[in-house]
Design an enzyme around this catalytic site. Sequence first.
Site, short mmCIF file in Angstrom:
data_model
loop_
_atom_site.label_atom_id
_atom_site.label_comp_id
_atom_site.label_asym_id
_atom_site.label_seq_id
_atom_site.Cartn_x
_atom_site.Cartn_y
_atom_site.Cartn_z
N TYR A 118 0.75 -1.16 0.00
CA TYR A 118 0.09 -0.02 0.05
C TYR A 118 0.92 1.40 -0.16
CZ TYR A 118 -3.90 3.18 1.10
OH TYR A 118 -4.48 4.42 0.99
N ASP A 134 -17.86 3.84 -7.64
CA ASP A 134 -16.91 4.12 -7.06
C ASP A 134 -16.72 5.71 -7.20
OD1 ASP A 134 -14.38 4.64 -5.74
OD2 ASP A 134 -13.22 3.05 -6.48
#
Length: 684
Positions: free
Chosen positions: A457, A620
């Site tokens: 990440y 989204d």
Amino acid sequence: MSYPESRRDESVVDTLHGREIADPYRWLEDPDSAETKDWVSRQNAATEAELSSYPERAWFQETMTAILARPRAGVPVRKSGWYFVGRNDGSQAQDVLYVADSLDALLEGGRVILDPNKLSADGTDSLASFTISPDGRYFAYGVNESGSDWTTFRLREIATGADVDDVVTRAKFSQATWLPDSSAYLYLHYPASGRSEGTETQALEGGQLKLHKVGTAQDDDQLVLSFPDNPQLFIQPEVSDDDRYLVVTLAEGTDPASRIWVYPVDGSVLGEPIKVIDEFRDENIFVRMSGDQLVLQTDRDASRGRVVTSDLAGNFTDLIPEGDNALLTVSGASSGLAVVSLVDAQPVLTLHSLGGADGQVVPVPGGGFVGLNASTKYDELFIGLSSTTDPTVAYVVSMATGEFRALPELVPAGVGFLSPDITVSRRVEPGRQVPYFLISRADLGFDEPRPTLMYGYGGFSIPIMADYRPGWPAWLAAGGVLVITNLRGGGEYGSSWHDEGRLRNKQNVFDDFIAVGEDLTKTKVTTPAQLAIHGRSNGGLLVGAVMTQRPDLFAVALPGVGVLDMLRFHLFTVGAAWASDFGLPDDPTQFEDLLAYSPLHNLRDGTSYPATLVVTGDHDDRVVPLHSHKFMATLQHAQAGDKPVLTRIEVNTGHGFGKPAAMVASEWADLLAFAAHHTGLQPQ
């Protein structure tokens, strides 16, 4: 392979800071146009045709279905005399929320207070948050539709389960924050611009902190605080545990630096704000009151964090000084503070008195932190932890004694997937000193390189742990190796670790990830032909960047809901809020930094890229799907190798939160089957 046609409009060229930037697929930025919808349909059809030919798909679909069919439960919370917990018997699209008036009654089953599966026909509406009025009468819950960030608040009486005719719409990034007299709550409202349907891309206007009185029309709600000149300011309200103050935390976008204002509270009347901290200098998080002092978690002069008391003039006094480990979260508890720290990216719970001394470590086991629910009003607190292969285990802990016990009774009866025995080891890449978890099935050694899935990440100070994600046990059960990386930009080692991976230092994140990949090949854990990489959101950016910088190092790339157009991300929905980590392309210097790694703009025609499966959701409204669409169209045009580059676009889902269980299983099955097929992993 042959890909669906993507029309190129060579006439779309922007001149940015003296550079000409072509954007031939800009038409894909309109999610509702007939042309975009047709493109999505054709891309999904092509992807389905390819995946349906993979023999690994059936195994992973069956395995993921079994994993999501496991009964599970969340972390209990005690509020206003009631106990709540989310449960799933394994057959439900969304977890069901239960309530009881005692912990024993909750463990025995309790009763349903909200079943989100009844909110929509297809199970895509989900529970975003819930709060309880201080008098224990009202259950205020926020609903997200189709995975969108847009929230609608509704009320229900807890004792009877009856709905209250009271609805608040067009909220985002907030929960209902009740005032002490239970007559009203605060929420973050966004003006009626764009469409609150989840497919809009228009840049979000600034949020307005509003006060809603139960039983009145939303049009009559009182505006408490807004910053019309700075739409990037986010407002987070919280009522202090002694009911004396409304504590408002202000942050600019996703920057951790925060200001704290407090409003004296008298019933439902707010006084004038006292600006305790009124500059964006450090991260400051309100924890609880201690007499007339605020208890704060801060990184001021303490990269790994410390706990302080502050008077209303903002003068700090150490309560828990900075230690060797990064503070993850601090909660007020009956006689003091419950503190979760990260010891080399692994959570440890410590109990402290309100004086800060005499920290008592509670040895609750688990590699991933799920949640901590504590209150100054009760001795008991609840913590949820997970492992790489198994979901949440909840524990009840006595603040007074430190005694704890697991609560397996919370999980509904039933059977499901049995996770394999695994080994988890800790390694550090020697060159850049990047830590990572190396995880494998216990009966499989490292005598020879094996197919490996590497996850990362590296952003927004978010710590990555060896926690549970539904796909991990399936990949490990199949015989694959799992690697979870701790990259600069994250929060595993404090704010300095975050700073080393943002803005001008963002390339460090990608270099860290590449370095771990190279270390895995040097140590013969895997080979470039067997190495797959995965990340979501900012992690999708990570995967997009490294696959363009080192396409030779990876066999498979799996970027999910990624930020992939770094020159236009700030123009859509909440994108400008990410400037704290990325910078802004409007700034000439930051533009050059962004252009240097922007995945969309670093794809090169005639290059052999890894087999790639991009995933996104058509609703989204956080990282809008145009990022994935434009990246995919460009990648398909550029690909010179024989590896497929495909996209999987889920309908009626968003960034990921609240996705129905069957959709979660299906997406993971396709990702893992794609990775297995192109790394040579044969489930065994």
